[in-house]
Write an enzyme that holds these catalytic residues in place. Structure first.
Site, PDB file in Angstrom:
ATOM      1  N   LYS A  36       0.858  -1.186   0.000  1.00  0.00           N
ATOM      2  CA  LYS A  36       0.000   0.000   0.000  1.00  0.00           C
ATOM      3  C   LYS A  36       0.896   1.239   0.000  1.00  0.00           C
ATOM      4  O   LYS A  36       1.956   1.241   0.638  1.00  0.00           O
ATOM      5  CB  LYS A  36      -0.890  -0.026   1.266  1.00  0.00           C
ATOM      6  CG  LYS A  36      -1.694   1.234   1.528  1.00  0.00           C
ATOM      7  CD  LYS A  36      -2.812   1.445   0.542  1.00  0.00           C
ATOM      8  CE  LYS A  36      -3.543   2.769   0.795  1.00  0.00           C
ATOM      9  NZ  LYS A  36      -4.411   3.156  -0.340  1.00  0.00           N
ATOM     10  N   CYS A 122      -1.832  10.070  -6.579  1.00  0.00           N
ATOM     11  CA  CYS A 122      -2.949   9.796  -5.658  1.00  0.00           C
ATOM     12  C   CYS A 122      -3.991  10.916  -5.796  1.00  0.00           C
ATOM     13  O   CYS A 122      -3.670  12.081  -5.575  1.00  0.00           O
ATOM     14  CB  CYS A 122      -2.467   9.722  -4.221  1.00  0.00           C
ATOM     15  SG  CYS A 122      -3.863   9.532  -3.094  1.00  0.00           S
TER      16      CYS A 122
HETATM   17  C1  DHB Z   1      -4.989   6.221  -2.565  1.00  0.00           C
HETATM   18  C2  DHB Z   1      -5.557   6.166  -3.815  1.00  0.00           C
HETATM   19  C3  DHB Z   1      -4.736   6.096  -4.929  1.00  0.00           C
HETATM   20  O1  DHB Z   1      -5.228   6.031  -6.202  1.00  0.00           O
HETATM   21  C4  DHB Z   1      -3.375   6.064  -4.773  1.00  0.00           C
HETATM   22  O2  DHB Z   1      -2.601   5.985  -5.851  1.00  0.00           O
HETATM   23  C5  DHB Z   1      -2.817   6.115  -3.504  1.00  0.00           C
HETATM   24  C6  DHB Z   1      -3.628   6.188  -2.401  1.00  0.00           C
HETATM   25  C7  DHB Z   1      -5.856   6.332  -1.383  1.00  0.00           C
HETATM   26  O3  DHB Z   1      -6.867   7.023  -1.444  1.00  0.00           O
HETATM   27  O4  DHB Z   1      -5.501   5.751  -0.334  1.00  0.00           O
END
Ligand code: DHB
Length: 311
Positions: A36, A122
């Site tokens: 993540k 993001c």
């Molecule tokens: C999140 C969403 C994304 O598309 C990303 O690349 C990184 C984090 C998020 O909202 O956690």
């Protein structure tokens, strides 16, 4: 480094935040694992509900819930597959600070971190734009990032997760910026930012943050993902740029994987479908891909990579 015989990775986002989720991936048939996207410190993310999917795809506004970069460094001791740490940060400075901390960790620990996937895309941090859409900021980010990298002798693969682009000249601009730096790979695409899926029977949004808008994934984005891989592939070929391309966006069956390879992808990530189906998707999709390759008498992926023909 990337494995030669398994081109599948999970897309950073779904089910790669906790120890149990990462171990679940490690015990699966995925080729490499991406964490993540992390920030310097642990975060709980945006208000719930913040993820929703239907048959056509997904919407999310998670807001970077993660256990903080140190946790993802320590996880490298428990993961045996090639392991990529996804780095986000809440702004460029924080992101570069994490890059430096990760490189320091790699330099001083007997542990294996194969690569950094640095997230320039993001869409869900309230009040913050995406670095990948501001070309000047992106260029400066690369400069600072590779200046930091020069100080270290152990070098993991360095790649960037890009937002989808929608203008043909943007592929040219981004490629010209990227060719100045020793980038190993790009991942395209991240979700299409700030879309809206609604529940018309209830007259409601499906997620709560940002008045219901969030990143869109799944079938909705596959044509955009294919086009981004294809356009970067064509640009890199023309400019003799040796950056690997990881295709991502709406891969849920063998045919989707095959189409991304035709567009020039070297590796493939699976997000929305991994969320739906869990780790069995990696085995299923790679078996479906093998059937298509055998049927077409293709012995090596190089025979089809980038071989899309224009009608
Ligand atoms: C999140 C969403 C994304 O598309 C990303 O690349 C990184 C984090 C998020 O909202 O956690």
């Amino acid at each position: 480094m990337f494995p030669d015989n398994n081109i599948f990775l999970n897309a950073s986002g779904p089910k790669c935040t906790t120890q149990d989720e990462l171990i679940n991936l490690n015990n699966s048939q995925v080729g490499s694992i991406v964490s993540k996207s992390c920030t310097l410190l642990e975060r709980s993310g945006n208000e719930e509900p913040r993820y929703y999917h239907n048959n056509m795809g997904s919407i999310n506004s998670m807001g970077l819930p993660n256990l903080g970069h140190k946790f993802y460094l320590e996880m490298s001791k428990k993961i045996s597959k090639p392991y990529f740490i996804s780095i986000a940060g809440l702004n460029c400075d924080e992101s570069l600070e994490i890059v430096e901390k990760v490189l320091k960790y790699i330099e001083t620990n007997e542990t294996k971190i194969d690569g950094l996937e640095i997230n320039l895309s993001c869409p869900n941090i309230i009040g913050k734009g995406q670095i990948g859409y501001d070309f000047e900021v992106m260029d400066k980010y690369f400069l600072d990032c590779f200046t930091i990298l020069k100080k270290y002798s152990k070098k993991p693969l360095i790649g960037f997760k890009l937002p989808p682009y929608f203008e043909i000249h943007h592929f040219d601009i981004v490629s010209d910026i990227m060719k100045k730096y020793p980038i190993d790979f790009i991942t395209c695409i991240n979700s299409i930012g700030n879309g809206l899926i609604i529940d018309f029977t209830k007259k409601k949004t499906c997620i709560r943050p940002k008045y219901g808008v969030g990143g869109i994934g799944g079938d909705y984005v596959k044509p955009t993902g294919l086009s981004n891989v294809w356009n970067f592939y064509l640009n890199f070929k023309k400019k003799n740029i040796k950056i690997k391309i990881i295709g991502c966006g709406g891969i849920k069956k063998g045919q989707d994987a095959y189409e991304y390879l035709l567009c020039g992808a070297d590796y493939l990530q699976i997000g929305t479908q991994f969320y739906r189906e869990d780790v069995v998707c990696f085995k299923r999709i790679s078996e479906e891909l093998k059937i298509i390759l055998n049927y077409n008498k293709i012995n090596s992926l190089e025979e089809i990579r980038g071989k899309l023909e224009v009608i």
